[in-house]
Design a protein around this motif. Sequence first.
Motif, PDB file in Angstrom:
ATOM      1  N   LEU A  37     -12.781  29.011 -11.847  1.00 18.04           N
ATOM      2  CA  LEU A  37     -14.030  28.911 -11.101  1.00 18.04           C
ATOM      3  C   LEU A  37     -13.927  27.853 -10.018  1.00 18.04           C
ATOM      4  O   LEU A  37     -13.156  26.899 -10.119  1.00 18.04           O
ATOM      5  N   ARG A  38     -14.737  28.027  -8.982  1.00 19.93           N
ATOM      6  CA  ARG A  38     -14.868  27.044  -7.913  1.00 19.93           C
ATOM      7  C   ARG A  38     -16.074  26.170  -8.242  1.00 19.93           C
ATOM      8  O   ARG A  38     -17.196  26.660  -8.264  1.00 19.93           O
ATOM      9  N   VAL A  39     -15.815  24.896  -8.493  1.00 17.81           N
ATOM     10  CA  VAL A  39     -16.851  23.978  -8.971  1.00 17.81           C
ATOM     11  C   VAL A  39     -17.079  22.879  -7.940  1.00 17.81           C
ATOM     12  O   VAL A  39     -16.123  22.290  -7.430  1.00 17.81           O
ATOM     13  N   LEU A  51     -13.392  19.662 -16.287  1.00 20.63           N
ATOM     14  CA  LEU A  51     -13.352  21.054 -15.834  1.00 20.63           C
ATOM     15  C   LEU A  51     -12.019  21.375 -15.162  1.00 20.63           C
ATOM     16  O   LEU A  51     -11.514  22.497 -15.284  1.00 20.63           O
ATOM     17  N   ALA A  52     -11.435  20.403 -14.473  1.00 17.67           N
ATOM     18  CA  ALA A  52     -10.115  20.629 -13.883  1.00 17.67           C
ATOM     19  C   ALA A  52      -9.068  20.828 -14.972  1.00 17.67           C
ATOM     20  O   ALA A  52      -8.170  21.677 -14.845  1.00 17.67           O
ATOM     21  N   ARG A  53      -9.165  20.068 -16.047  1.00 14.53           N
ATOM     22  CA  ARG A  53      -8.235  20.236 -17.161  1.00 14.53           C
ATOM     23  C   ARG A  53      -8.379  21.618 -17.795  1.00 14.53           C
ATOM     24  O   ARG A  53      -7.417  22.146 -18.367  1.00 14.53           O
ATOM     25  N   ALA A  54      -9.579  22.185 -17.699  1.00 13.54           N
ATOM     26  CA  ALA A  54      -9.815  23.531 -18.233  1.00 13.54           C
ATOM     27  C   ALA A  54      -9.321  24.627 -17.301  1.00 13.54           C
ATOM     28  O   ALA A  54      -9.449  25.816 -17.623  1.00 13.54           O
ATOM     29  N   SER A 105     -10.998  24.929 -10.283  1.00 17.67           N
ATOM     30  CA  SER A 105     -10.798  24.230  -9.016  1.00 17.67           C
ATOM     31  C   SER A 105     -12.066  23.430  -8.718  1.00 17.67           C
ATOM     32  O   SER A 105     -13.150  24.006  -8.580  1.00 17.67           O
ATOM     33  N   VAL A 106     -11.939  22.108  -8.616  1.00 20.76           N
ATOM     34  CA  VAL A 106     -13.110  21.228  -8.562  1.00 20.76           C
ATOM     35  C   VAL A 106     -13.115  20.403  -7.280  1.00 20.76           C
ATOM     36  O   VAL A 106     -12.103  19.794  -6.918  1.00 20.76           O
ATOM     37  N   GLU A 152      -3.731  18.742  -8.419  1.00 19.47           N
ATOM     38  CA  GLU A 152      -3.782  19.676  -7.298  1.00 19.47           C
ATOM     39  C   GLU A 152      -4.993  20.592  -7.351  1.00 19.47           C
ATOM     40  O   GLU A 152      -5.313  21.263  -6.375  1.00 19.47           O
ATOM     41  N   ARG A 153      -5.712  20.576  -8.472  1.00 20.45           N
ATOM     42  CA  ARG A 153      -6.927  21.390  -8.579  1.00 20.45           C
ATOM     43  C   ARG A 153      -8.183  20.611  -8.192  1.00 20.45           C
ATOM     44  O   ARG A 153      -9.288  21.160  -8.227  1.00 20.45           O
ATOM     45  N   VAL A 154      -8.040  19.317  -7.865  1.00 17.74           N
ATOM     46  CA  VAL A 154      -9.207  18.475  -7.594  1.00 17.74           C
ATOM     47  C   VAL A 154      -9.162  17.963  -6.159  1.00 17.74           C
ATOM     48  O   VAL A 154      -8.134  17.468  -5.694  1.00 17.74           O
ATOM     49  N   ARG A 155     -10.298  18.074  -5.489  1.00 18.81           N
ATOM     50  CA  ARG A 155     -10.474  17.546  -4.131  1.00 18.81           C
ATOM     51  C   ARG A 155     -11.646  16.584  -4.155  1.00 18.81           C
ATOM     52  O   ARG A 155     -12.739  16.936  -4.610  1.00 18.81           O
TER      53      ARG A 155
END
Length: 244
Positions: A28-30, A44-47, A50-51, A77-80
């Motif tokens: 999901l895009r969070v 949520l990124a660990r799950a 993309s956050v 890399e999934r967190v901005r």
Amino acid sequence: MRNTVRQELVGRQLDEQISARYPVGQRLRVLDVGMGQGTQALRLARAGHSVTGLESDPEMLRTARESLADEPEGIRERVRLIEGDGRDTGVHFLPGSFDVVLCHGVLMYVSEPDPLLAGLARMLAPGGLLSLLVRNADALAMRPGQAGDFGGALAAFETDTYTNRLGLSVRADRLAVLRATLAGIAAPLHTWYGVRVFTDQVSNDEELPGPEELARVFDAEDRAGRTDPYRGVAALLHLCGVRG
């Protein structure tokens, strides 16, 4: 204890709502608006999601970046992380860019929350989930009353403002008002929970109990947070709206 209970309960409730709306394994895009130190964003990124975290406080943002730096590369890399105000989401993102938008512990610092909420709803794709965590104005008398401050309890019945544990004068929100607001911005309330029914009075300095007792605390709070009449007197309300 208070923050641990808050994060655990909100995490459980979020997972429940996400699993009910999306297939297992879907990334999901969070968007986490006012992400603070990033507890829910990192979880949520660990799950696998993309956050994007939006935070206006440089110190909080620094703490979140330090926590992120300790994560494996696949999670980093999934967190901005972006420094910015939640009222300016339209400056940073296109409408419909996210499946889930979190706004936890933010509304109490905003004098006019309706424009902020409308902006958050616009960020959601159709069917997307809006998660709000607010101070419960209908239960403001509980904390002073339980502390034996009955003058403070009586005064709390007449106001939607309170002094938080940082010494700041901030707002609280009423369920009925937010229900109407969410309906008006096309993200009507789907469900709501109470958070910290039993543990709001615990001192910030109190150490956590052992694992077995802490598990009982979580389970009791979880049960109360979804059961009437207990959830109605919780210190915090967790509201979940769904974009139409």
